[in-house]
Enzyme design. Structure first.
Site, PDB file in Angstrom:
ATOM      1  N   ARG A 154     -54.146 -42.868   3.173  1.00 12.93           N
ATOM      2  CA  ARG A 154     -54.416 -42.681   1.674  1.00 12.93           C
ATOM      3  C   ARG A 154     -56.054 -42.880   1.747  1.00 12.93           C
ATOM      4  O   ARG A 154     -56.574 -43.627   2.324  1.00 12.93           O
ATOM      5  CB  ARG A 154     -53.677 -43.624   0.714  1.00 12.93           C
ATOM      6  CG  ARG A 154     -52.255 -43.578   0.708  1.00 12.93           C
ATOM      7  CD  ARG A 154     -51.643 -44.652  -0.187  1.00 12.93           C
ATOM      8  NE  ARG A 154     -50.153 -44.506  -0.283  1.00 12.93           N
ATOM      9  CZ  ARG A 154     -49.240 -45.432   0.517  1.00 12.93           C
ATOM     10  NH1 ARG A 154     -49.812 -45.912   1.569  1.00 12.93           N
ATOM     11  NH2 ARG A 154     -48.109 -45.012   0.360  1.00 12.93           N
ATOM     12  N   LYS A 178     -50.172 -50.014   0.156  1.00 16.61           N
ATOM     13  CA  LYS A 178     -49.588 -50.425  -1.393  1.00 16.61           C
ATOM     14  C   LYS A 178     -48.875 -51.732  -1.536  1.00 16.61           C
ATOM     15  O   LYS A 178     -48.077 -52.009  -0.249  1.00 16.61           O
ATOM     16  CB  LYS A 178     -48.644 -49.174  -2.165  1.00 16.61           C
ATOM     17  CG  LYS A 178     -49.449 -48.115  -2.452  1.00 16.61           C
ATOM     18  CD  LYS A 178     -48.773 -47.105  -3.199  1.00 16.61           C
ATOM     19  CE  LYS A 178     -49.515 -45.808  -3.648  1.00 16.61           C
ATOM     20  NZ  LYS A 178     -48.622 -44.687  -4.431  1.00 16.61           N
ATOM     21  N   HIS A 254     -55.734 -36.488  -1.631  1.00 19.00           N
ATOM     22  CA  HIS A 254     -54.243 -36.522  -1.058  1.00 19.00           C
ATOM     23  C   HIS A 254     -53.797 -35.294  -0.132  1.00 19.00           C
ATOM     24  O   HIS A 254     -52.862 -35.131   0.631  1.00 19.00           O
ATOM     25  CB  HIS A 254     -53.325 -36.656  -2.121  1.00 19.00           C
ATOM     26  CG  HIS A 254     -52.482 -37.969  -1.895  1.00 19.00           C
ATOM     27  ND1 HIS A 254     -52.991 -39.332  -1.619  1.00 19.00           N
ATOM     28  CD2 HIS A 254     -51.071 -37.802  -2.048  1.00 19.00           C
ATOM     29  CE1 HIS A 254     -51.919 -40.069  -1.670  1.00 19.00           C
ATOM     30  NE2 HIS A 254     -50.849 -39.474  -1.755  1.00 19.00           N
ATOM     31  N   ARG A 257     -53.374 -35.729   3.486  1.00 17.94           N
ATOM     32  CA  ARG A 257     -52.066 -36.675   3.739  1.00 17.94           C
ATOM     33  C   ARG A 257     -50.833 -36.063   3.720  1.00 17.94           C
ATOM     34  O   ARG A 257     -50.044 -35.870   4.469  1.00 17.94           O
ATOM     35  CB  ARG A 257     -52.038 -37.945   2.600  1.00 17.94           C
ATOM     36  CG  ARG A 257     -51.009 -38.664   2.922  1.00 17.94           C
ATOM     37  CD  ARG A 257     -51.294 -40.002   1.745  1.00 17.94           C
ATOM     38  NE  ARG A 257     -49.842 -40.470   1.755  1.00 17.94           N
ATOM     39  CZ  ARG A 257     -49.310 -41.675   2.356  1.00 17.94           C
ATOM     40  NH1 ARG A 257     -49.946 -41.798   3.508  1.00 17.94           N
ATOM     41  NH2 ARG A 257     -48.330 -42.349   1.887  1.00 17.94           N
ATOM     42  N   HIS A 280     -44.042 -45.030   3.570  1.00 18.87           N
ATOM     43  CA  HIS A 280     -43.121 -45.006   2.272  1.00 18.87           C
ATOM     44  C   HIS A 280     -42.007 -45.950   2.321  1.00 18.87           C
ATOM     45  O   HIS A 280     -41.518 -46.358   3.306  1.00 18.87           O
ATOM     46  CB  HIS A 280     -42.549 -43.525   2.302  1.00 18.87           C
ATOM     47  CG  HIS A 280     -43.646 -42.425   1.970  1.00 18.87           C
ATOM     48  ND1 HIS A 280     -43.195 -41.038   2.264  1.00 18.87           N
ATOM     49  CD2 HIS A 280     -44.733 -42.388   1.106  1.00 18.87           C
ATOM     50  CE1 HIS A 280     -44.240 -40.377   1.703  1.00 18.87           C
ATOM     51  NE2 HIS A 280     -45.185 -41.174   1.105  1.00 18.87           N
ATOM     52  N   TYR A 289     -41.420 -33.708   1.709  1.00 17.80           N
ATOM     53  CA  TYR A 289     -41.912 -32.793   2.707  1.00 17.80           C
ATOM     54  C   TYR A 289     -41.083 -31.816   3.276  1.00 17.80           C
ATOM     55  O   TYR A 289     -41.530 -30.840   3.949  1.00 17.80           O
ATOM     56  CB  TYR A 289     -43.060 -33.776   3.538  1.00 17.80           C
ATOM     57  CG  TYR A 289     -43.741 -34.287   2.957  1.00 17.80           C
ATOM     58  CD1 TYR A 289     -45.074 -33.725   2.569  1.00 17.80           C
ATOM     59  CD2 TYR A 289     -43.720 -35.800   2.758  1.00 17.80           C
ATOM     60  CE1 TYR A 289     -46.122 -34.530   1.916  1.00 17.80           C
ATOM     61  CE2 TYR A 289     -44.769 -36.345   1.856  1.00 17.80           C
ATOM     62  CZ  TYR A 289     -45.878 -35.877   1.534  1.00 17.80           C
ATOM     63  OH  TYR A 289     -46.966 -36.436   0.982  1.00 17.80           O
TER      64      TYR A 289
END
Length: 310
Positions: A154, A178, A254, A257, A280, A289
């Protein structure tokens, strides 16, 4: 002032002080709640306690169909407005302005699933070739873009990376994601080469301009590169590469990514491996994806198979 108007003002004050939301978010909340107040006034409802689930269903229907004063809203825009309305009603119950929350009985529209935007491999190569490796800034810009695509980081993870987070011998990087979660990802060969050149020939010059920073990517004053500056670097490179910088397919931080994940899956990578690489929490997030790759297969089939159309 009507009770509904006082409630909205109190809720917005709560969001400003207690939640510390950004100015843009507060503007969106105010716009959506003004629309709700307009609806309540038209229905001659002057108290949030008098609102029913049927009223909110009518509101939602009107948002989607529009009227003489308002264009119809998309599912995502209507869902955003209903989110503001639900927050207001929850606030009203907590503050004793209403006995119950009728919005709990109304399901917001489900926005259509948007496939991530991914560049073609040749487009990525064009983009990464733009920064000229003839100055400290050029070396930094090339290393940054290679790092984003070569690790799937990110933008916040890239600008937050410290030199000690890189293991150039092992070709890995520690990314701080995150929720305070960290992960170690491999650095691709091109990214490793660009980083090595930047760290030895570019970064020392940039760092000397300031007091020094542990950040990998530095600005011209020797401090850490900001997210906005990194975005500007990408935007400028995309424009120079002839890639879209406006509209629905505009290249954003993004994009690399998304392209990283899509190209891995196109190459046969297991979705759970990609999940770990992206950081994730759930494989469900990564599985979107796989829809991209299926869509790409469908496009190739439609253009290449002699009996695809009929």
């Amino acid at each position: 002032m009507l009770q509904t108007e006082r409630a909205v003002r109190g809720y917005l004050d709560h969001l400003t002080v207690e939640r510390a939301l950004s100015v843009n978010t507060l503007v969106s909340y105010r716009r959506d709640l003004d629309r709700y107040l307009e609806f309540l006034a038209g229905a001659e409802i002057h108290s949030l306690g008098a609102v029913t689930a049927t009223d909110l269903t009518t509101l939602l229907s009107g948002l989607r169909t529009g009227d003489d004063a308002h264009p119809p809203l998309s599912a995502s825009s209507a869902a955003r407005t209903m989110s503001a309305v639900r927050g207001l009603h929850r606030f009203a119950v907590r503050e004793g302005l209403a006995a119950d929350d009728p919005s709990r009985e109304v399901k917001p529209p489900v926005p259509p699933r948007r496939l991530p935007k991914a560049l073609e491999v040749d487009e990525v190569e064009r983009l990464l070739a733009i920064p000229a490796a003839d100055s400290p800034r050029g070396l930094r810009d090339r290393a940054l873009l290679e790092f984003l695509y070569g690790t799937g980081a990110r933008i916040s993870e890239a600008v937050g990376a410290a030199v000690d987070d890189l293991d150039m011998e092992d070709a890995t990087a520690l990314l701080r994601g995150k929720g305070g979660k960290s992960r170690i990802v491999p650095i691709g060969g091109y990214a490793r080469e660009a980083l090595a050149t930047y760290l030895t020939e570019g970064r020392p010059t940039l760092v000397r301009a300031g007091r020094g920073t542990p950040a990998v990517f530095c600005n011209v004053r020797g401090g850490p590169l900001s997210r906005q500056s990194a975005w500007t670097i990408l935007h400028r490179a995309a424009a120079d590469a002839g890639l879209p910088v406006e509209g629905p397919r505009a290249v954003s931080p993004h994009t690399l990514r998304h392209s990283y994940a899509t190209h891995l899956l196109d190459g046969g990578a297991d979705v759970r491996v990609v999940q770990e690489l992206l950081g994730h929490a759930s494989v469900t997030t990564t599985q979107i994806y796989t829809l991209v790759t299926v869509e790409r297969l469908r496009e190739v089939y439609a253009t290449a198979h002699p009996r695809a159309l009929g």
